[in-house]
Design a protein around this motif. Sequence first.
Motif, mmCIF file in Angstrom:
data_model
loop_
_atom_site.group_PDB
_atom_site.id
_atom_site.type_symbol
_atom_site.label_atom_id
_atom_site.label_comp_id
_atom_site.label_asym_id
_atom_site.label_seq_id
_atom_site.Cartn_x
_atom_site.Cartn_y
_atom_site.Cartn_z
ATOM 1 N N UNK A 57 0.827 -1.203 0.000
ATOM 2 C CA UNK A 57 0.000 0.000 0.000
ATOM 3 C C UNK A 57 0.860 1.252 0.000
ATOM 4 N N UNK A 58 0.312 2.299 -0.578
ATOM 5 C CA UNK A 58 0.929 3.615 -0.473
ATOM 6 C C UNK A 58 0.365 4.264 0.782
ATOM 7 N N UNK A 59 1.262 4.722 1.646
ATOM 8 C CA UNK A 59 0.861 5.479 2.829
ATOM 9 C C UNK A 59 1.527 6.841 2.734
ATOM 10 N N UNK A 60 0.827 7.859 3.250
ATOM 11 C CA UNK A 60 1.388 9.199 3.150
ATOM 12 C C UNK A 60 1.002 10.045 4.355
ATOM 13 N N UNK A 61 1.742 11.119 4.533
ATOM 14 C CA UNK A 61 1.421 12.094 5.569
ATOM 15 C C UNK A 61 0.009 12.601 5.310
ATOM 16 N N UNK A 118 7.745 10.527 8.571
ATOM 17 C CA UNK A 118 6.376 11.021 8.377
ATOM 18 C C UNK A 118 6.043 12.140 9.350
ATOM 19 N N UNK A 119 6.582 12.070 10.526
ATOM 20 C CA UNK A 119 6.286 13.078 11.534
ATOM 21 C C UNK A 119 7.067 14.371 11.297
ATOM 22 N N UNK A 120 8.132 14.305 10.486
ATOM 23 C CA UNK A 120 8.968 15.474 10.238
ATOM 24 C C UNK A 120 8.594 16.244 8.980
ATOM 25 N N UNK A 121 8.038 15.547 7.973
ATOM 26 C CA UNK A 121 7.762 16.209 6.692
ATOM 27 C C UNK A 121 6.666 15.470 5.936
#
Length: 187
Positions: A57-61, A118-121
């Motif tokens: 799967x693609x996961x994103x911010x 993910x938490x940074x950008x």
Amino acid sequence: FISFSSQNPNIHLSIQILSSEEIYSRMNEGRLDIGIVLSRLPFQSLQIRPLLSEKMHCVCSGNLYPDRQKIDTSSLDTSKEILLDWGVEFMLWHDFRFPSIWEPRFQVNEITLVSEAFQQASRWSIVPDTVANLFIKQGICRRITLKNPPPDRVSYVLTPAMAEPSTAELTTLFQQSLDSYISNLNT
């Protein structure tokens, strides 16, 4: 591994994190009793069986592609990718879908680095189902369906074709525990 160790306090468990190639080599040399790998290679001395097949799967911010529930890989901004090597089949798919001249800006070999990134950008990554579910449960990212997804990620269990009598029973016990754990993932 922790659960197996807790349930079997008389068994000494030694865990080594190695590349698939190193696991095959050490298994072939009789230096490991069991191995879990991401590729299937022909070794006469080893018994190889599929353990787990997972969709990718693609996961994103959360703020990246906010209006998209489904996306084509050609629409993904490669400068925001966090690339992990999920095995030969995945990398062949990745090289086909993304320009071979493209050099990833952010490539890691440890999944915990992905959650930190993910938490940074604003970033995206392609991960197996179990990882995607964990990240979403932790509120780290969201899932976007890929229109042209990579092949499923398959994990394999390696054991000696001719197991030593002294380890055969323990190896079987561990495999049963592993199979039980995997079946509980799917429920």
